[in-house]
Design an enzyme around this catalytic site. Structure first.
Site, PDB file in Angstrom:
ATOM      1  NE  ARG A  44      -2.735  -1.087   3.671  1.00 23.48           N
ATOM      2  CZ  ARG A  44      -2.783  -2.367   4.077  1.00 23.48           C
ATOM      3  NH1 ARG A  44      -3.442  -3.341   3.382  1.00 23.48           N
ATOM      4  NH2 ARG A  44      -2.735  -2.546   5.400  1.00 23.48           N
ATOM      5  CE  LYS A 134     -12.602  12.331   2.098  1.00 18.45           C
ATOM      6  NZ  LYS A 134     -12.514  11.463   1.199  1.00 18.45           N
ATOM      7  CE  LYS A 217     -12.930  14.630  -3.000  1.00 14.55           C
ATOM      8  NZ  LYS A 217     -11.756  13.692  -2.527  1.00 14.55           N
TER       9      LYS A 217
HETATM   10  C1  5MM Z   1     -10.124   7.666  -2.149  1.00 18.83           C
HETATM   11  O1  5MM Z   1     -11.518   7.426  -1.671  1.00 18.83           O
HETATM   12  C2  5MM Z   1     -12.261   7.878  -0.757  1.00 18.83           C
HETATM   13  C3  5MM Z   1     -13.200   6.931   0.056  1.00 18.83           C
HETATM   14  O2  5MM Z   1     -12.296   5.952   0.563  1.00 18.83           O
HETATM   15  P1  5MM Z   1     -13.198   4.947   1.666  1.00 18.83           P
HETATM   16  O3  5MM Z   1     -14.566   4.761   0.935  1.00 18.83           O
HETATM   17  O4  5MM Z   1     -12.366   3.712   1.432  1.00 18.83           O
HETATM   18  O5  5MM Z   1     -13.204   5.716   3.205  1.00 18.83           O
HETATM   19  C4  5MM Z   1     -13.124   8.954  -1.202  1.00 18.83           C
HETATM   20  O6  5MM Z   1     -13.772   9.728  -0.268  1.00 18.83           O
HETATM   21  C5  5MM Z   1     -12.702   9.729  -2.206  1.00 18.83           C
HETATM   22  O7  5MM Z   1     -11.775  10.630  -1.461  1.00 18.83           O
HETATM   23  C6  5MM Z   1     -13.573  10.758  -2.857  1.00 18.83           C
HETATM   24  O8  5MM Z   1     -14.752  10.018  -3.127  1.00 18.83           O
HETATM   25  C7  5MM Z   1     -12.881  11.094  -4.331  1.00 18.83           C
HETATM   26  O9  5MM Z   1     -12.588   9.822  -4.906  1.00 18.83           O
HETATM   27  P2  5MM Z   1     -13.064   9.587  -6.410  1.00 18.83           P
HETATM   28  O10 5MM Z   1     -12.572   8.255  -6.738  1.00 18.83           O
HETATM   29  O11 5MM Z   1     -14.850   9.662  -6.343  1.00 18.83           O
HETATM   30  O12 5MM Z   1     -12.561  10.913  -7.344  1.00 18.83           O
END
Ligand code: 5MM
Length: 336
Positions: A44, A134, A217
């Site tokens: 990871r 976040k 966001k």
């Molecule tokens: C990177 O994914 C984040 C969520 O992770 P978990 O579900 O494992 O907690 C997610 O919050 C992400 O930061 C946002 O949705 C933006 O990711 P995408 O892939 O939608 O751009």
């Protein structure tokens, strides 16, 4: 200009955006398994540090959202991950919610948890080098959803989170994500996203959050992934700008979209069009997870030692997104 406002601007200004690398271990395991790589702590961090040491970091990635495991890990050369990011001019951020759980009182909706002992965790993350945080609330669209209960309770949690984060001198990313899943129309996405944003800002204001020191966001306005009535990218961009203009107070310095399951090029093209149509003062940038990492992850999985090859793919993706924040992307630039 407040310190928090300055940090938010530094993360998003001049063609920069955010790399969302905050997949929890469960999600990261799914991602790694989908490309046939074992999900160990070593793998990871190896994938992540491959990205974090790419050339594009200085120019295109103003901040990286980390997961609890990663912010405490070290790179191959023994550097703390937050230090590694700061050295290339990118701010380390941290996901502080503990995930979306079943919402009591509503059968198929979720509430994001993580407020317990958040104040103490924020102090720890701040010591580890975090400059921003976040928290993601999720909403799904069906005939009955999102319910008022989900809209109100998630907004309340987001506001309590943001207020605690600012108390600790960190910039909160406020992420209310209206999911793409479903058969709903783009108009429904527009009206539900508007309702969600409106309520979020009411709560943020009620909780005395300094709006000039947050990053929003949100999702873009899209028809549901299974809808037969998809709309053009131009319409997505116009509706997205309209929705944000109507529902986001002008003090907010910047908006960093999530990609939400769009393909890499779709997320880039839509961002590019949003910037072409952007007649607001908001910076419109990216905070992509999948849309920045997908191709790089696929390539890396074939040979995890091929750092240069993986970085070339990630550099290209980040460069395309950066151009999109300036409305300077075009399809022909995709052919590398
Ligand atoms: C990177 O994914 C984040 C969520 O992770 P978990 O579900 O494992 O907690 C997610 O919050 C992400 O930061 C946002 O949705 C933006 O990711 P995408 O892939 O939608 O751009």
């Amino acid at each position: 200009m407040s310190e928090l406002n300055q940090i938010a601007l530094k993360i998003l200004e001049n063609g920069k955006g955010i790399l969302a690398a905050d997949e929890s271990t469960g999600t990261m395991t799914k991602r790694l398994q989908s490309v046939g790589v074992e999900s160990s702590p070593e793998n990871r961090v190896l994938f992540r540090e491959t990205l974090f040491s790419s050339n594009c970091m200085r120019e295109c990635i103003g901040g990286v959202i980390l997961y609890d495991e990663t912010i405490k890990q070290k790179s191959k050369t023994g550097k703390n991950i937050p230090d590694m990011l700061l050295e290339v001019g990118s701010y380390p951020g941290i996901k502080v919610d503990t995930g979306a759980k079943q919402l009591a009182g509503s059968k198929n909706e979720k509430i994001t948890e993580g407020l317990d002992s958040l104040r103490e965790r924020l102090k720890e993350y701040s010591k580890l080098g975090a400059k921003f945080t976040k928290w993601r609330g999720v909403y799904n669209i069906t005939k009955d959803y999102p319910s008022k209960l989900s809209i109100y309770s998630n907004a309340h949690a987001l506001a309590r989170y943001a207020s605690l984060v600012q108390e600790n001198n960190l910039v909160p990313i406020v992420e209310p994500e209206v999911l793409m899943d479903g058969e709903h129309s783009a108009d429904e996405c527009f009206s539900k996203t508007s309702e969600v944003l409106k309520r979020c800002f009411e709560e943020l204001i009620f909780h005395k959050v300094d709006l000039s020191g947050i990053i929003l966001k949100p999702n873009m306005i899209l028809a549901g992934a299974s809808s037969k009535n998809q709309i053009s990218n131009e319409d997505t961009a116009k509706l997205t700008v309209k929705c944000l203009k109507e529902n986001v107070p002008s003090e907010v310095p910047g908006i960093a979209f999530l990609s939400g399951g769009q393909t890499e090029t779709q997320a880039t093209e839509n961002l590019n069009l949003i910037n072409k149509f952007n007649d607001t003062n908001f910076i419109m940038s990216y905070s992509y997870g999948r849309a920045l990492q997908q191709s790089a992850l696929k390539y890396w999985a074939k040979d995890t030692k091929d750092t240069n090859g993986t970085q070339k793919i990630f550099d290209h993706r980040a460069k395309m997104c950066s151009l999109a924040t300036q409305g300077k992307w075009s399809k022909n630039l995709e052919n590398i």
